[in-house]
Write a protein that holds these residues in place. Structure first.
Motif, PDB file in Angstrom:
ATOM      1  N   VAL A  60      34.157  60.339  28.723  1.00 10.28           N
ATOM      2  CA  VAL A  60      35.283  60.948  29.453  1.00 10.28           C
ATOM      3  C   VAL A  60      36.536  60.090  29.260  1.00 10.28           C
ATOM      4  O   VAL A  60      37.616  60.592  28.910  1.00 10.28           O
ATOM      5  CB  VAL A  60      34.979  61.068  30.966  1.00 10.28           C
ATOM      6  N   GLN A  61      36.393  58.792  29.457  1.00 11.09           N
ATOM      7  CA  GLN A  61      37.576  57.923  29.394  1.00 11.09           C
ATOM      8  C   GLN A  61      38.063  57.744  27.951  1.00 11.09           C
ATOM      9  O   GLN A  61      39.259  57.714  27.694  1.00 11.09           O
ATOM     10  CB  GLN A  61      37.268  56.581  30.064  1.00 11.09           C
ATOM     11  N   TYR A  62      37.131  57.660  27.031  1.00 16.25           N
ATOM     12  CA  TYR A  62      37.508  57.479  25.624  1.00 16.25           C
ATOM     13  C   TYR A  62      38.270  58.700  25.098  1.00 16.25           C
ATOM     14  O   TYR A  62      39.207  58.581  24.324  1.00 16.25           O
ATOM     15  CB  TYR A  62      36.239  57.239  24.797  1.00 16.25           C
ATOM     16  N   HIS A  63      37.823  59.899  25.550  1.00 21.58           N
ATOM     17  CA  HIS A  63      38.439  61.149  25.075  1.00 21.58           C
ATOM     18  C   HIS A  63      39.383  61.729  26.103  1.00 21.58           C
ATOM     19  O   HIS A  63      39.568  62.946  26.161  1.00 21.58           O
ATOM     20  CB  HIS A  63      37.341  62.173  24.767  1.00 21.58           C
ATOM     21  N   PHE A  64      39.962  60.879  26.905  1.00 21.21           N
ATOM     22  CA  PHE A  64      40.743  61.350  28.049  1.00 21.21           C
ATOM     23  C   PHE A  64      41.833  62.356  27.667  1.00 21.21           C
ATOM     24  O   PHE A  64      42.104  63.326  28.379  1.00 21.21           O
ATOM     25  CB  PHE A  64      41.362  60.151  28.790  1.00 21.21           C
ATOM     26  N   ASP A  65      42.468  62.144  26.516  1.00 25.00           N
ATOM     27  CA  ASP A  65      43.565  63.033  26.094  1.00 25.00           C
ATOM     28  C   ASP A  65      43.114  64.478  25.893  1.00 25.00           C
ATOM     29  O   ASP A  65      43.941  65.382  25.869  1.00 25.00           O
ATOM     30  CB  ASP A  65      44.170  62.534  24.775  1.00 25.00           C
ATOM     31  N   ASP A  93      34.807  65.828  39.505  1.00 23.13           N
ATOM     32  CA  ASP A  93      34.059  64.565  39.592  1.00 23.13           C
ATOM     33  C   ASP A  93      34.944  63.365  39.228  1.00 23.13           C
ATOM     34  O   ASP A  93      34.584  62.219  39.486  1.00 23.13           O
ATOM     35  CB  ASP A  93      32.843  64.590  38.655  1.00 23.13           C
ATOM     36  N   LEU A  94      36.068  63.636  38.595  1.00 25.30           N
ATOM     37  CA  LEU A  94      36.950  62.538  38.178  1.00 25.30           C
ATOM     38  C   LEU A  94      38.006  62.224  39.238  1.00 25.30           C
ATOM     39  O   LEU A  94      38.688  61.205  39.161  1.00 25.30           O
ATOM     40  CB  LEU A  94      37.656  62.889  36.861  1.00 25.30           C
ATOM     41  N   GLU A  95      38.144  63.123  40.222  1.00 26.82           N
ATOM     42  CA  GLU A  95      39.262  62.992  41.163  1.00 26.82           C
ATOM     43  C   GLU A  95      39.351  61.659  41.908  1.00 26.82           C
ATOM     44  O   GLU A  95      40.435  61.085  42.007  1.00 26.82           O
ATOM     45  CB  GLU A  95      39.243  64.137  42.180  1.00 26.82           C
ATOM     46  N   ILE A 141      42.835  51.627  33.806  1.00 28.18           N
ATOM     47  CA  ILE A 141      41.529  51.828  33.153  1.00 28.18           C
ATOM     48  C   ILE A 141      41.744  52.239  31.704  1.00 28.18           C
ATOM     49  O   ILE A 141      41.137  51.690  30.781  1.00 28.18           O
ATOM     50  CB  ILE A 141      40.715  52.897  33.923  1.00 28.18           C
ATOM     51  N   LEU A 142      42.652  53.198  31.497  1.00 29.19           N
ATOM     52  CA  LEU A 142      42.829  53.737  30.150  1.00 29.19           C
ATOM     53  C   LEU A 142      43.493  52.742  29.201  1.00 29.19           C
ATOM     54  O   LEU A 142      43.354  52.854  27.981  1.00 29.19           O
ATOM     55  CB  LEU A 142      43.632  55.043  30.210  1.00 29.19           C
ATOM     56  N   GLU A 143      44.191  51.755  29.761  1.00 25.94           N
ATOM     57  CA  GLU A 143      44.817  50.715  28.916  1.00 25.94           C
ATOM     58  C   GLU A 143      43.789  50.007  28.039  1.00 25.94           C
ATOM     59  O   GLU A 143      44.123  49.456  26.989  1.00 25.94           O
ATOM     60  CB  GLU A 143      45.442  49.637  29.815  1.00 25.94           C
ATOM     61  N   ALA A 144      42.528  49.984  28.475  1.00 27.86           N
ATOM     62  CA  ALA A 144      41.502  49.240  27.728  1.00 27.86           C
ATOM     63  C   ALA A 144      41.060  49.975  26.464  1.00 27.86           C
ATOM     64  O   ALA A 144      40.570  49.348  25.519  1.00 27.86           O
ATOM     65  CB  ALA A 144      40.288  48.989  28.634  1.00 27.86           C
ATOM     66  N   TYR A 145      41.224  51.301  26.429  1.00 26.08           N
ATOM     67  CA  TYR A 145      40.570  52.066  25.361  1.00 26.08           C
ATOM     68  C   TYR A 145      41.172  51.920  23.956  1.00 26.08           C
ATOM     69  O   TYR A 145      40.425  51.968  22.966  1.00 26.08           O
ATOM     70  CB  TYR A 145      40.373  53.525  25.797  1.00 26.08           C
ATOM     71  N   PRO A 146      42.487  51.704  23.809  1.00 28.88           N
ATOM     72  CA  PRO A 146      42.985  51.438  22.444  1.00 28.88           C
ATOM     73  C   PRO A 146      42.305  50.215  21.821  1.00 28.88           C
ATOM     74  O   PRO A 146      42.122  50.150  20.602  1.00 28.88           O
ATOM     75  CB  PRO A 146      44.484  51.182  22.662  1.00 28.88           C
ATOM     76  N   TYR A 147      41.902  49.252  22.642  1.00 26.50           N
ATOM     77  CA  TYR A 147      41.214  48.061  22.125  1.00 26.50           C
ATOM     78  C   TYR A 147      39.782  48.411  21.725  1.00 26.50           C
ATOM     79  O   TYR A 147      39.258  47.918  20.724  1.00 26.50           O
ATOM     80  CB  TYR A 147      41.216  46.941  23.171  1.00 26.50           C
ATOM     81  N   VAL A 148      39.147  49.269  22.550  1.00 21.97           N
ATOM     82  CA  VAL A 148      37.783  49.692  22.229  1.00 21.97           C
ATOM     83  C   VAL A 148      37.750  50.271  20.812  1.00 21.97           C
ATOM     84  O   VAL A 148      36.815  50.056  20.057  1.00 21.97           O
ATOM     85  CB  VAL A 148      37.307  50.742  23.257  1.00 21.97           C
ATOM     86  N   ARG A 149      38.826  50.980  20.454  1.00 23.77           N
ATOM     87  CA  ARG A 149      38.872  51.618  19.130  1.00 23.77           C
ATOM     88  C   ARG A 149      38.935  50.596  18.000  1.00 23.77           C
ATOM     89  O   ARG A 149      38.714  50.932  16.844  1.00 23.77           O
ATOM     90  CB  ARG A 149      40.089  52.566  19.039  1.00 23.77           C
TER      91      ARG A 149
END
Ligand SMILES: O=c1ccn([C@@H]2O[C@H](COP(=O)(O)OP(=O)(O)O[C@H]3O[C@H](CO)[C@@H](O)[C@H](O)[C@H]3O)[C@@H](O)[C@H]2O)c(=O)[nH]1
Length: 453
Positions: A142-147, A182-184, A196-204
Motif C-alpha cells: 500500500v505504502q510503496y504504491h501509494f500514488d 482501513d488506511l484512514e 511515512i512516505l518520505e522513506a519510500y524513495p530510498y526503499v527503491r
C-alpha cells in the motif's frame, strides 16, 4: 534449520528505534546467525540497550550502540512526527562513525524501512542495503504504491471504473480484502502520512527487500511485489523468537508468577490481552474494556503498564490477572490460552498465528487496521471490534463482553479455531527445512554473500 555453504558473512543491522521494529530485526538476525558462517551486529541507541536489558543471548548476534541522539522512548508517542524527524536526521552520522570503527566492511547493511538514510550510507560505501519491512507485505505494498490510490485517499490516481471503489485491489493488485477506510487512522493525518512516505524513495534504491511475514500468509501481495520491484524480495518469517521457545529456558523470577497461574487454568480458557507497546486506547475505552472483561467471567491475563490501579479496581472480583510485561510468545503458546485480544501489531499477529490462537481485534493506527482486516476477513481467524463502536468511537462494555464470549466459546461452529490451527501449521512449515521461508533465507544469504562477485 538448514545451512548453506557460504563464506563467513557479517551483516550490520539498524532497526527503527521502536519495540515492534527492534524485535523484528533482532529475530531476523537470530535466524540469520543460526546459519553457518553468518553473524550480525545490531545497532541501537544507548537507551535501547538498557531497555533490552543488556546483551542478546544468541550466538553470532551482538549489540553495538550509538549515543542517544533522538528523543527518549518514554513519551515519544506525544510527538510522533518530531520523533520520526529526529530518526531521519540525527542517526546517520553516529551510525557512520560506528561503521568506521567496526573494521572490515560488512557483507550487507540490514535497515528498517524507516531508517531511510541507511540506504544512502550503503550506496556511498558500496555495501548492499537490504531493507527489512517490519510491516506485512500487504501494508508495505500500500505504502510503496501509494500514488496509485485515488486522490480521495491522498494518492494521485483518478477513480477507475471500479465495481467497488473502496477496495484497494482496484488500484493495487494483490490486496484482496483491504479497503480504503482501513488506511484512514494513519492517512487522515497528512503530516504523519507525509513522513511515512518520505522513506519510500530510498526503499527503491535498496538492493533487496525482506519481509518478516511468510509466503503462504500473504502470497498475493508478495507475488505482486516480486513482479513490480526492481530488486529481489525475500519472505523469511515468521521472524518471531520461536527458537528461544524451543530452547526451553527456565522461567525468570517474574515469569514464574504468571506461568504458574496459567499452568493452573483449564485448556483454552484464558484470554490474553495486550493492546500495544506504543500507542494506547483512550481512558474511556480502557474503562469499558476493563468492565466488559470483568463481566464476562472469562479468565484473562492482561499486559498493562499505565493506569493499572484504576483498572485493577474496575476488574476486582473477576478472574483476571494484570502484569506489566510478559514473554508474549511463550504465553500465547501456553495450552491454557484460548484467545488473544490484540491491537494487531505485526509481531503480535505473527506470534498469534504461530501459536494458533484466534484473535479479537482492536486496531489503533498505522498498519494495525490493515492487519485486522487480514485477520478477520481474509484469514478468518478472528473477530473485529472496531465496527461495534458507538458514535463517539468508543466500544461499549456490553459489546466487548459479547465479543469475548463469542471468541472464547467458539467451539468451533464458525471454523475459526480450525483455520487458526491450519495457519499455525503453515507458519511452522514455512521455517522448517525446505519450507518457503527456509528457502528464501538460504537465497538471501547466498545473494548477499555473492553480491560483489
Ligand atoms: O508484554 C509484552 C508485550 C509485548 N511484547 C512483544 O512486543 C512486541 C510488540 O510488537 P507489535 O505487536 O508489532 O506491536 P508494536 O510494538 O505496537 O509495533 C509497532 O511496530 C509494528 C511493526 O512495524 C507495527 O506493526 C505496529 O503497528 C507498531 O505499533 C511483540 O513482539 C510482543 O511479543 C512482549 O514480549 N511482552
Amino acid at each position: 534449520m538448514g545451512s548453506v555453504a557460504v563464506p563467513p558473512c557479517h551483516v550490520v543491522a539498524v532497526p527503527f528505534p521502536g519495540r515492534g521494529h527492534i524485535n523484528s530485526m533482532l529475530n531476523l538476525c537470530r535466524l540469520l546467525a543460526a546459519r553457518d558462517g553468518v553473524s550480525a551486529t545490531v545497532v541501537v541507541t544507548e537507551e535501547w540497550l538498557g531497555l533490552l536489558g543488556g546483551p542478546v543471548h544468541a550466538p553470532g548476534v551482538r549489540l553495538e550502540t550509538i549515543p542517544n541522539v533522538i528523543p527518549s522512548e518514554h513519551g515519544r508517542a506525544a510527538d510522533w512526527a518530531g520523533f520520526l524527524d529526529a530518526v531521519y536526521a540525527e542517526m546517520e552520522l553516529p551510525f557512520e562513525h560506528l561503521l568506521d570503527h567496526l573494521g572490515a566492511a560488512p557483507a550487507a547493511i540490514l535497515a528498517d524501512t524507516f531508517v531511510p538514510w541507511a540506504v544512502r550510507v550503503g550506496n556511498r560505501r558500496g555495501v548492499p542495503v537490504c531493507v527489512l519491512s517490519a510491516l506485512g507485505a500487504t501494508m508495505f505494498s500500500v505504502q510503496y504504491h501509494f500514488d496509485r490510490l485515488p486522490t480521495s485517499a491522498g494518492g494521485s490516481a483518478d477513480i477507475a471504473d471500479a465495481t467497488d471503489p473502496c477496495l484497494i485491489e482496484n488500484y493495487i493488485p494483490g490486496l484482496r480484502s483491504i479497503r480504503l477506510t482501513d488506511l484512514e487512522p494513519t492517512h487522515s493525518d497528512k503530516m504523519r502520512l507525509g513522513k511515512i512516505l518520505e522513506a519510500y524513495p530510498y526503499v527503491r534504491k535498496a538492493q533487496c527487500i525482506i519481509f518478516t511475514s511468510f509466503y503462504e500468509l500473504e502470497s498475493n501481495a508478495i507475488e505482486f511485489l516480486r513482479q513490480e520491484l526492481p530488486c529481489p524480495v525475500f519472505a523469511v518469517g515468521p521472524c518471531i523468537p520461536f527458537m528461544a521457545l524451543q530452547e526451553n529456558h527456565a522461567d525468570s523470577g517474574e515469569e514464574q508468577g504468571y506461568m504458574a497461574w496459567l499452568d493452573a487454568q483449564p485448556a483454552s480458557s484464558v484470554l490474553y490481552v495486550s493492546l500495544g507497546s506504543f500507542l494506547s486506547v483512550s481512558s474511556t475505552q480502557l474503562d469499558e474494556i476493563a468492565i466488559g472483561l470483568a463481566q464476562t467471567k472469562v479468565r484473562f491475563l492482561w499486559v498493562l503498564r499505565d493506569e493499572v490501579a484504576r483498572v485493577q479496581h474496575l476488574i476486582r472480583g473477576s478472574d483476571g490477572v494484570v502484569v506489566p510485561w510478559c514473554d508474549q510468545l511463550k504465553v500465547l503458546c501456553h495450552p491454557s490460552i484460548g484467545g488473544f485480544f490484540t491491537h494487531c501489531g505485526m509481531n503480535s499477529t505473527l506470534e498469534a498465528l504461530y501459536a494458533g490462537v484466534p484473535m479479537m481485534t482492536l486496531p489503533i493506527a498505522f498498519d494495525q487496521p490493515v492487519n485486522s482486516r487480514l485477520i478477520v476477513d481474509e484469514w478468518m481467524v478472528g473477530y473485529g471490534l472496531k465496527e461495534k463502536a458507538r458514535g463517539d468511537g468508543v466500544i461499549a462494555r456490553d459489546k466487548i463482553s459479547e465479543a469475548v464470549k463469542r471468541l472464547m466459546d467458539c467451539g468451533d461452529g464458525e471454523g475459526t479455531r480450525r483455520r487458526a490451527s491450519l495457519l499455525k501449521e503453515a507458519s511452522r512449515a514455512a521455517v522448517e527445512v525446505g519450507g518457503s521461508s527456509d528457502r528464501d533465507m538460504a537465497s538471501f544469504i547466498s545473494y548477499i554473500s555473492h553480491f560483489k562477485d
